[in-house]
Design a protein around this motif. Structure first.
Motif, PDB file in Angstrom:
ATOM      1  N   VAL B  46      41.652  -1.759 102.706  1.00 20.95           N
ATOM      2  CA  VAL B  46      40.553  -2.137 103.600  1.00 20.95           C
ATOM      3  C   VAL B  46      41.106  -2.887 104.816  1.00 20.95           C
ATOM      4  O   VAL B  46      40.758  -2.610 105.968  1.00 20.95           O
ATOM      5  N   MET B  47      42.020  -3.856 104.532  1.00 21.36           N
ATOM      6  CA  MET B  47      42.647  -4.578 105.634  1.00 21.36           C
ATOM      7  C   MET B  47      43.492  -3.634 106.483  1.00 21.36           C
ATOM      8  O   MET B  47      43.594  -3.799 107.694  1.00 21.36           O
ATOM      9  N   GLY B  48      44.088  -2.630 105.826  1.00 19.43           N
ATOM     10  CA  GLY B  48      44.889  -1.641 106.554  1.00 19.43           C
ATOM     11  C   GLY B  48      44.062  -0.944 107.620  1.00 19.43           C
ATOM     12  O   GLY B  48      44.521  -0.728 108.746  1.00 19.43           O
ATOM     13  N   LEU B  49      42.813  -0.613 107.265  1.00 20.46           N
ATOM     14  CA  LEU B  49      41.921   0.008 108.244  1.00 20.46           C
ATOM     15  C   LEU B  49      41.567  -0.989 109.349  1.00 20.46           C
ATOM     16  O   LEU B  49      41.484  -0.629 110.524  1.00 20.46           O
ATOM     17  N   GLY B  50      41.366  -2.253 108.943  1.00 17.30           N
ATOM     18  CA  GLY B  50      41.095  -3.293 109.938  1.00 17.30           C
ATOM     19  C   GLY B  50      42.242  -3.425 110.922  1.00 17.30           C
ATOM     20  O   GLY B  50      42.037  -3.565 112.127  1.00 17.30           O
TER      21      GLY B  50
END
Lengths: 154, 111
Positions: B46-50
């Motif tokens: 999820v943070m990767g997408l952020g």
């Protein structure tokens, strides 16, 4: 479909003749304008380099841990790189947000409050970041995990 | 006008991330464990997408900023401002495609 338009901040509310202040303020705004452009160009290089080295090379973000940071800051090159990036980015960002506050916060008290909060945050972050870069110890006493490989040589 | 709106929005987003990013990096002064634990949060998908969104904002802000410099300091900048905006968007795609392939394969790849 009609394209919506967004008016310039405060347009139509204040007569243009009151928008220009004469004298007294020196050339701070001009220096700020110039600083945005000069620091912007330098920041493109610093931040693109930062992103490339930290996210694209090797295992990318998976490689980032204490040892990774320690390894980088063992070299004055990256200390200066990060220090410059910290100061320029914070001042560039603070001036940008200052401009936005001046544009949209129309009540004097609101504007002063927001800018006071902004300046406090800026000073805290710049001082904290600078201290961290210069007082950093890559091999802290008592630590065992994630240390850079050169610590074992001590 | 939209490039101006985009420049402001991306600028504010990047500024708030910068505040958080200096704070999380400062944890190296607390202990290796604290830093590595918090930075671990940046590694989940999820943070990767952020991060992909953040880099997209940074790359746009960078290229559009160079366009503003060109408009302000280059004699013909004003005349070519629309074409410069297209160059910004094309360059943005050219940089973002390889970045996303590399970063997302690192984030979602088995590690």
């Amino acid at each position: 479909m009609a394209t919506p338009t967004i008016d310039a901040p405060r347009s139509g509310k204040i007569d243009v003749k009151y928008n220009r202040r004469r004298g007294g303020k020196g050339n701070f705004e001009m220096v700020a304008w110039l600083f945005m452009r000069l620091s912007g160009v330098v920041l493109v290089v610093l931040i693109f380099g930062h992103l490339f080295v930290n996210l694209m090379v090797g295992d990318g973000i998976h490689a980032i841990d204490f040892g990774f940071v320690a390894g980088k800051w063992a070299s004055p090159f990256w200390q200066i790189w990060d220090l410059l990036m910290l100061w320029l980015a914070m001042l560039h960002g603070t001036n940008g947000v200052r401009t936005i506050i001046n544009d949209y916060a129309e009540r004097n008290a609101t504007r002063m409050t927001l800018k006071t909060v902004l300046y406090i945050a800026t000073v805290v972050i710049i001082v904290l970041g600078t201290l961290v870069i210069f007082t950093f110890d890559p091999c802290p006493a008592g630590a065992v995990t994630d240390l850079p490989s050169f610590c074992t040589a001590k | 006008m939209w490039s101006w709106v985009g420049h402001r929005i991306t600028g504010v987003v990047i500024f708030f991330f910068l505040l958080v990013h200096v704070l999380d990096t400062s944890l190296v002064r607390v202990s290796p464990e604290a830093y590595t634990a918090v930075i671990g949060a940046y590694k989940n998908p999820v943070m990767g997408l952020g991060e992909a969104g953040l880099v997209a904002a940074i790359v746009f802000h960078a290229f559009n900023g160079l366009r503003i410099v060109a408009i302000d300091f280059w004699k013909k900048g004003n005349k070519y401002q629309a074409r410069l905006l297209w160059s910004v968007l094309i360059l943005w795609v050219v940089v973002m495609v390889p970045f996303l392939i590399r970063h997302l394969s690192i984030v979602f790849g088995g590690h």
